[in-house]
Scaffold this active site. Structure first.
Site, PDB file in Angstrom:
ATOM      1  CB  SER A  95     -48.558 101.587 -45.915  1.00 53.16           C
ATOM      2  OG  SER A  95     -49.573 100.590 -45.978  1.00 53.16           O
ATOM      3  CB  ILE A  96     -50.923  99.830 -41.256  1.00 48.58           C
ATOM      4  CG1 ILE A  96     -52.000 100.186 -40.228  1.00 48.58           C
ATOM      5  CG2 ILE A  96     -49.938  98.797 -40.717  1.00 48.58           C
ATOM      6  CD1 ILE A  96     -52.869  99.009 -39.869  1.00 48.58           C
ATOM      7  CG  PHE A  97     -46.467  99.558 -38.774  1.00 44.18           C
ATOM      8  CD1 PHE A  97     -47.184  99.190 -37.648  1.00 44.18           C
ATOM      9  CD2 PHE A  97     -46.094  98.568 -39.678  1.00 44.18           C
ATOM     10  CE1 PHE A  97     -47.512  97.870 -37.424  1.00 44.18           C
ATOM     11  CE2 PHE A  97     -46.413  97.251 -39.460  1.00 44.18           C
ATOM     12  CZ  PHE A  97     -47.138  96.895 -38.334  1.00 44.18           C
ATOM     13  CD  GLU A  98     -44.015 104.401 -43.979  1.00 47.09           C
ATOM     14  OE1 GLU A  98     -44.787 104.696 -44.908  1.00 47.09           O
ATOM     15  OE2 GLU A  98     -42.812 104.133 -44.126  1.00 47.09           O
ATOM     16  CG  LEU A  99     -51.024 105.271 -43.656  1.00 47.23           C
ATOM     17  CD1 LEU A  99     -52.161 104.435 -44.231  1.00 47.23           C
ATOM     18  CD2 LEU A  99     -50.857 106.566 -44.453  1.00 47.23           C
TER      19      LEU A  99
END
EC number: 3.2.2.6
Length: 696
Positions: free
Chosen positions: A488-492
């Site tokens: 999720s960090i790579f999408e945020l």
């Protein structure tokens, strides 16, 4: 009572008249010798036999009684063979006896074999013929002698009678003979279509498995008489002419050759069963037989039988031209014939033009085959070939020269005491085996967030900077990673998302187990479609941990090329000092050491010793934490300042921040103010006080 003289004269005249009817074969001492009779007696040792004088059964038109009445006497002689000395036979009346025109043996012995000559004579006339007797023994383990068999042929699916031969002398006219039949010397349960009639065995419908040796056994007095007949089954007699197999009758076959080469024309044909008639197959050139040609270079081979079954044959004959000349070219015909007709087919021997079509096709075919083999080898061993090429001839990547790390490792951190039986192997692989192999064996420089990340601002921006400084992004998809949505960090963060979508960084996604059915798995599939440069590598359990497994070869192939060089001791200590957070890592480590030293300075001596030993032992057990040790001078003090509840500050000399150790001076030379002149107040972040993120 004596016969009247006129009757005797008439009988004698009749007898002499009959003698003149037969042509003489030989004469010696005035006696007509008919040599050896065509009928031969063959018996097994121990069997009885009756040898009849053949003169009364084909040579003269009279019988023994008439000859005796005419004043002729019958004498018997024995010899070992043709031309040997003949001696009169002395009959003992028991085992060997003379009875009218015959000799009886009850039984025969091996020494009875030979020629038996019967002679009828008087003072004026003499006639002689020899009869052959052979006494033999059974073959080993059999009830017959293979040289004393009778032979019969039967056509498939037709009826056949097998007679018990030459037993007339042992049959009684008033009594049915008791004959036993054997096949291959064994009793047999005969099928209903086989019936027995007196001295014959009748097969109403012959089958192929009826082939074999049939033995009939008859008891005569105290003796046993056996006769064996070998039955051969053939196909039904054909009523068709032979069939040409090659060349074909319906078309002209062309065979090309070059002048000076040898030519071989082969003709094959099928012949149905035609009795004892041999197949007739031959070549002709025009109207001439091959034997009539003037050329010795052109000749026919012998007829060869290729296949044979139940009398049907497939045969071949070859026409050979040793060295082809211009006059040898032309039309040759193969003829096959039997009693039902004749067939023929033609072959045109033609001069071949010099063409390279075949050679060219062969060369192209060989090249194509070679290409197929090379492509197959490349498909199967692509990774091994590329790794071999890179290790020997490859150069390191230039695109990532400005980047400090070979790969950013993203995984879910789970403490070992929380590993369960199902996911323990995956977690151990992600936390221990994978980093160890990439760094220690292959020499890659990894950025492991839990070990190397020192936040300087917002956490997401720090991660983005670290990923941007890495040549590869390795995502370890364990079940915990999927459940906690570790990606999720790579999408945020917009910068990170753009890097994945545009292909600015190559992503290596390692799937550690079967993830289907796990919560959030659909998002993993969506993530795969989002990443432009993505390689998915499957980890299939502990078997992939072996160094020579396909997993490590594939992973090494996807990683940036890096020549493996020996790591010195100093390099091992400084492996993580480069990069955007190198100085802060050093400061962080030193500040932690300083804080720990200060805290222990006021503690009880025993407590300080226990804590020091426990701390360093735990830090060395978990490889994914890196420990930095610095020996604080005994007299030095590191003052700590706490500002609020957010940070803890530490006063550290600038020489330590720059990675230098102060040179120790004597107490008299040391300036009291130097201890704090080049000092700086640095914050100790919450992570440095044992608070860390779970997903990196």
């Amino acid at each position: 009572m004596k016969a009247p003289i006129p009757h005797l004269i008439l009988l004698y005249a009749t007898f002499t008249q009959s003698l003149k009817v037969v042509t003489k074969r030989g004469s010696a001492d005035g006696c007509t010798d008919w040599s050896i009779d065509i009928k031969k007696y063959q018996v097994l040792v121990g069997e009885p036999v009756r040898i009849k004088c053949a003169l009364f059964y084909g040579y003269i038109r009279t019988n023994y009684s008439l000859a005796q009445s005419a004043g002729l006497s019958l004498m018997w002689y024995k010899s070992s063979g043709p031309g040997d000395f003949e001696e009169p036979i002395a009959f003992d009346g028991s085992r060997m006896s003379k009875e009218e025109d015959s000799i009886w043996f009850r039984p025969t012995l091996l020494q009875d074999s030979g020629l038996y000559a019967c002679v009828i004579r008087n003072s004026t006339y003499c006639m002689k013929v020899s009869i052959s007797l052979t006494v033999g023994e059974n073959d080993t383990g059999l009830c017959y002698n293979s040289k004393m068999k009778y032979f019969e042929k039967a056509e498939l699916s037709k009826s056949k009678e097998i007679s018990c031969r030459d037993i007339e002398d042992f049959l009684l006219p008033t009594r049915e003979p008791e004959i036993l039949w054997y096949k291959e010397c064994r009793t047999k349960t005969w099928r209903p279509s086989i019936v027995f009639k007196r001295d014959t065995l009748l097969i109403r419908e012959v089958r192929e498995d009826d082939i074999g040796n049939y033995t009939c056994e008859l008891k005569y007095g105290g003796f046993v008489v056996r006769r064996t007949t070998e039955l051969t089954v053939t196909a039904p007699l054909t009523d068709k002419p032979p069939k040409l197999l090659y060349p074909m009758e319906s078309k002209l076959t062309i065979q090309e050759t070059q002048l000076g080469d040898s030519a071989n024309l082969t003709c094959r044909a099928f012949f149905g069963y035609s009795g004892d008639v041999s197949p007739l197959i031959y070549w002709m050139k025009g109207e001439k037989f091959i034997e009539d040609l003037d050329e010795n270079r052109v000749w026919e081979s012998d007829i060869r039988i290729l296949k044979e079954h139940l009398g049907e044959q497939e045969v071949s004959i070859s026409l050979i031209v040793d060295s082809v000349e211009e006059g040898d070219l032309g039309n040759y015909s193969c003829y096959v014939e039997n009693g039902n007709g004749r067939r023929h087919a033609s072959v045109l021997l033609h001069k071949r033009e010099l063409m390279y079509t075949v050679e060219l096709a062969g060369g192209l075919g060989a090249i194509l085959l070679l290409l197929v083999c090379l492509v197959t080898i490349y498909k199967c061993y692509k990774i091994e070939i590329m790794l071999f090429y890179r290790n020997h001839f490859g150069a390191e990547e230039l695109d990532g020269d400005n980047k400090d790390y070979d790969a950013y490792l993203s995984y879910t951190k789970v403490d070992p005491d929380q590993w369960n039986q199902e996911t323990g192997e995956e977690e151990r692989f992600a936390l221990e085996i994978l980093p160890d192999m990439l760094e220690k064996h292959y020499g890659y420089k990894l950025f492991i967030p839990d070990r190397d990340l020192i936040p300087t601002g917002t956490y997401i921006e720090d991660v983005a900077r670290c990923v941007d400084q890495s040549k590869r992004l390795i995502i370890v998809m364990t079940p915990n990673y999927v459940v906690r949505r570790g990606w999720s960090i790579f999408e945020l963060e917009t910068r990170l998302r753009n890097m994945l979508v545009t292909g600015e960084i190559k992503v290596i996604l390692i799937e550690c187990s079967e993830l289907r059915g796990i919560m959030n798995y659909q998002e993993v599939e969506a993530l795969k479609h989002t990443i432009k440069l993505l390689t998915v590598i499957k980890w299939h359990g502990p078997k992939c941990n072996k160094l020579n497994s396909k997993f490590w070869k594939r992973l090494q192939y996807e990683m940036p090329f890096k020549r493996i060089e020996p790591i010195t001791h100093e390099q091992a200590l400084d492996v993580s000092e480069q990069g955007p957070f190198g100085e802060l890592q050093t400061v962080s480590a030193i500040s932690m050491a300083a804080a720990t030293s200060t805290a222990l300075a006021t503690a009880h001596p025993d407590l300080r010793s226990t804590f020091h030993n426990t701390y360093h032992s735990q830090m060395r057990q978990k490889h994914y934490y890196r420990s930095y040790e610095y020996d604080v001078p005994p007299t030095g003090t590191l003052p700590l300042t706490s500002i609020g509840n957010q940070h803890t500050y530490c006063n550290i000399p600038m020489t330590l921040i720059n990675g230098q150790r102060p040179q120790t001076k004597s107490s008299r030379e040391q300036n009291p103010d130097e201890a704090h002149t080049n000092s700086a107040i640095l914050p100790l972040l919450p992570r440095e006080t044992s608070i860390s993120s779970v997903i990196w």
